[in-house]
Motif scaffolding. Structure first.
Motif, mmCIF file in Angstrom:
data_model
loop_
_atom_site.group_PDB
_atom_site.id
_atom_site.type_symbol
_atom_site.label_atom_id
_atom_site.label_comp_id
_atom_site.label_asym_id
_atom_site.label_seq_id
_atom_site.Cartn_x
_atom_site.Cartn_y
_atom_site.Cartn_z
ATOM 1 N N ILE A 206 0.831 -1.205 0.000
ATOM 2 C CA ILE A 206 0.000 0.000 0.000
ATOM 3 C C ILE A 206 0.870 1.260 0.000
ATOM 4 N N VAL A 207 1.931 1.261 0.820
ATOM 5 C CA VAL A 207 2.845 2.407 0.861
ATOM 6 C C VAL A 207 3.524 2.597 -0.489
ATOM 7 N N SER A 208 4.006 1.487 -1.070
ATOM 8 C CA SER A 208 4.689 1.555 -2.372
ATOM 9 C C SER A 208 3.768 2.127 -3.435
ATOM 10 N N TYR A 209 2.530 1.642 -3.474
ATOM 11 C CA TYR A 209 1.610 2.099 -4.513
ATOM 12 C C TYR A 209 1.064 3.487 -4.246
ATOM 13 N N GLY A 210 1.069 3.890 -2.975
ATOM 14 C CA GLY A 210 0.731 5.283 -2.684
ATOM 15 C C GLY A 210 1.740 6.222 -3.322
ATOM 16 N N LYS A 211 3.026 5.868 -3.208
ATOM 17 C CA LYS A 211 4.082 6.685 -3.810
ATOM 18 C C LYS A 211 4.070 6.571 -5.332
ATOM 19 N N ILE A 212 3.755 5.389 -5.840
ATOM 20 C CA ILE A 212 3.687 5.203 -7.294
ATOM 21 C C ILE A 212 2.576 6.063 -7.898
ATOM 22 N N ILE A 213 1.406 6.022 -7.297
ATOM 23 C CA ILE A 213 0.273 6.813 -7.801
ATOM 24 C C ILE A 213 0.579 8.304 -7.722
ATOM 25 N N SER A 214 1.256 8.710 -6.640
ATOM 26 C CA SER A 214 1.643 10.117 -6.501
ATOM 27 C C SER A 214 2.576 10.538 -7.636
ATOM 28 N N SER A 215 3.514 9.660 -7.995
ATOM 29 C CA SER A 215 4.449 9.960 -9.088
ATOM 30 C C SER A 215 3.746 9.962 -10.436
ATOM 31 N N ILE A 216 2.786 9.040 -10.622
ATOM 32 C CA ILE A 216 2.054 8.960 -11.884
ATOM 33 C C ILE A 216 1.253 10.245 -12.129
ATOM 34 N N LEU A 217 0.656 10.761 -11.076
ATOM 35 C CA LEU A 217 -0.152 11.976 -11.206
ATOM 36 C C LEU A 217 0.678 13.189 -11.622
ATOM 37 N N LYS A 218 1.993 13.108 -11.395
ATOM 38 C CA LYS A 218 2.866 14.218 -11.753
ATOM 39 C C LYS A 218 3.320 14.164 -13.218
ATOM 40 N N LEU A 219 3.034 13.032 -13.896
ATOM 41 C CA LEU A 219 3.439 12.907 -15.294
ATOM 42 C C LEU A 219 2.681 13.907 -16.157
ATOM 43 N N SER A 220 3.396 14.507 -17.087
ATOM 44 C CA SER A 220 2.762 15.492 -17.971
ATOM 45 C C SER A 220 1.997 14.830 -19.109
ATOM 46 N N SER A 221 2.442 13.629 -19.507
ATOM 47 C CA SER A 221 1.812 12.933 -20.623
ATOM 48 C C SER A 221 0.590 12.142 -20.168
ATOM 49 N N ALA A 222 -0.537 12.406 -20.790
ATOM 50 C CA ALA A 222 -1.763 11.673 -20.462
ATOM 51 C C ALA A 222 -1.632 10.199 -20.856
ATOM 52 N N LYS A 223 -0.935 9.947 -21.981
ATOM 53 C CA LYS A 223 -0.720 8.575 -22.431
ATOM 54 C C LYS A 223 0.138 7.812 -21.442
ATOM 55 N N GLY A 224 1.169 8.479 -20.912
ATOM 56 C CA GLY A 224 2.042 7.856 -19.923
ATOM 57 C C GLY A 224 1.295 7.528 -18.640
ATOM 58 N N ARG A 225 0.427 8.444 -18.226
ATOM 59 C CA ARG A 225 -0.369 8.205 -17.019
ATOM 60 C C ARG A 225 -1.301 7.016 -17.223
ATOM 61 N N ALA A 226 -1.919 6.953 -18.380
ATOM 62 C CA ALA A 226 -2.857 5.865 -18.669
ATOM 63 C C ALA A 226 -2.162 4.508 -18.667
ATOM 64 N N LYS A 227 -0.966 4.443 -19.281
ATOM 65 C CA LYS A 227 -0.220 3.184 -19.334
ATOM 66 C C LYS A 227 0.210 2.745 -17.938
ATOM 67 N N SER A 228 0.685 3.702 -17.139
ATOM 68 C CA SER A 228 1.131 3.381 -15.782
ATOM 69 C C SER A 228 -0.026 2.909 -14.915
ATOM 70 N N PHE A 229 -1.168 3.598 -15.032
ATOM 71 C CA PHE A 229 -2.339 3.201 -14.252
ATOM 72 C C PHE A 229 -2.837 1.821 -14.669
ATOM 73 N N SER A 230 -2.721 1.493 -15.948
ATOM 74 C CA SER A 230 -3.150 0.183 -16.428
ATOM 75 C C SER A 230 -2.325 -0.927 -15.794
ATOM 76 N N THR A 231 -0.994 -0.717 -15.760
ATOM 77 C CA THR A 231 -0.097 -1.704 -15.151
ATOM 78 C C THR A 231 -0.378 -1.843 -13.661
ATOM 79 N N CYS A 232 -0.556 -0.713 -12.987
ATOM 80 C CA CYS A 232 -0.796 -0.720 -11.538
ATOM 81 C C CYS A 232 -2.134 -1.362 -11.199
ATOM 82 N N SER A 233 -3.157 -1.050 -11.965
ATOM 83 C CA SER A 233 -4.496 -1.540 -11.637
ATOM 84 C C SER A 233 -4.573 -3.059 -11.720
ATOM 85 N N SER A 234 -3.910 -3.659 -12.733
ATOM 86 C CA SER A 234 -3.932 -5.119 -12.857
ATOM 87 C C SER A 234 -3.274 -5.775 -11.658
ATOM 88 N N TYR A 235 -2.178 -5.187 -11.208
ATOM 89 C CA TYR A 235 -1.475 -5.723 -10.042
ATOM 90 C C TYR A 235 -2.307 -5.552 -8.776
#
Length: 301
Positions: A206-235
């Motif tokens: 939970i701590v790891s993914y809290g930091k991961i989601i925080s970093s994803i939200l800082k990405l400027s690319s919408a495509k990059g955010r979508a890809k990262s969220f897809s990988t995270c959500s499956s896990y």
């Protein structure tokens, strides 16, 4: 000298239907996880720490289900369910070892995702092959002594009443109910093991993914955010399903919860979730779907 696993004997009219369902699910688990192991070994694109851990996780899934499912299928066919004391202890020990390893390996995979997203420049250095191998080896080394200790504690109890286990596997809660004297020490040991191998890893994830989601939200690319969220959500789907059912099973082990509820939860984390895991990974992971397409094309040619 032996126990009798009652399994699903209270529903004799469903025996063959359950056999067919469990057999198909077992074949699915074997086939899908074997394919994942194969493509992560032969496809150069998948020669990364993430897929190294995924192949190990798939191997664990195959072993975990194989410890219980063949015997369950046999019991559904014969409708006997008798199991020797040694076989029961061995099954319990392997269930604890492989289940504990899955908990720790999911934590390692969360750490791998954290480094990849939050520290990408140093990812190759931090998660080199030697470190990945050491992390996988550490999961084995840390779980095995605890599993042997838990199994010894349970089978050191005196069983002076019924030898009938209202379950389809030799697990800690149903067997401890058959003990004819105080099991307080065993209950404490189960709680400690649950905290160490289930709750602590879950909190780290939970701590790891809290930091991961925080970093994803800082990405400027919408495509990059979508890809990262897809990988995270499956896990995260796998994590919530697995940890949720296992935690409820062992944290309620000392309560007067329904034995039927215990069997249902065990079906979820021992059969249903391992069936869903490869489907979630393959359908939600573009690298694996591309690798599968290339493999099928080679086979057809």
């Amino acid at each position: 000298m032996e126990f009798v696993l009652l399994g699903f004997s209270d529903s004799p009219h469903l025996q063959w239907i359950l056999f067919g369902i469990f057999f198909l699910m077992y074949l699915t688990i074997l086939l899908c996880n074997s394919i994942i192991i194969l493509i992560t070994k032969i496809d150069p694109v998948l020669q990364t720490p993430m897929y190294f851990f995924l192949s190990n996780f798939s191997f664990l899934e195959v072993c975990y289900v194989t410890v219980t499912m063949p015997r369950t299928l046999l019991d559904l066919c014969t409708q006997k369910g008798s199991i020797s004391l040694f076989d029961c202890a061995a099954q319990m020990c392997f269930i604890i070892i492989l289940g504990g390893m899955e908990c720790l390996l999911l934590t390692v995979m969360a750490y791998d995702h954290y480094v990849a997203v939050c520290n990408p420049l140093h990812y190759a250095l931090v998660m080199n092959h030697k470190v990945c191998t050491q992390l996988v080896a550490a999961t084995w080394i840390s779980v095995i002594p605890a599993a042997i200790g838990q199994t010894y504690q349970i089978f050191a109890l005196h069983f002076c009443g019924s030898n009938r286990i209202n379950h389809f596997i030799c697990d800690i809660p149903p067997i401890r109910r058959l003990a004819c004297h105080e099991t307080f020490v065993n209950e404490i040991a189960v709680y400690v093991a649950t905290v160490v191998f289930i709750m602590v890893p879950f909190l780290l994830i939970i701590v790891s993914y809290g930091k991961i989601i925080s970093s994803i939200l800082k990405l400027s690319s919408a495509k990059g955010r979508a890809k990262s969220f897809s990988t995270c959500s499956s896990y995260l789907i796998i994590v919530v399903l697995f940890y949720g059912t296992v935690s409820i099973t062992y944290l309620q082990a000392t309560s007067n919860s329904s034995e039927e509820t215990g069997k249902l939860l065990s079906l979820l984390y021992m059969i249903l979730i391992p069936t869903l895991n490869p489907v979630i990974y393959t359908l939600r992971n573009k690298d694996i779907t591309l690798a599968l397409k290339k493999l099928f094309i080679k086979l057809l040619i």
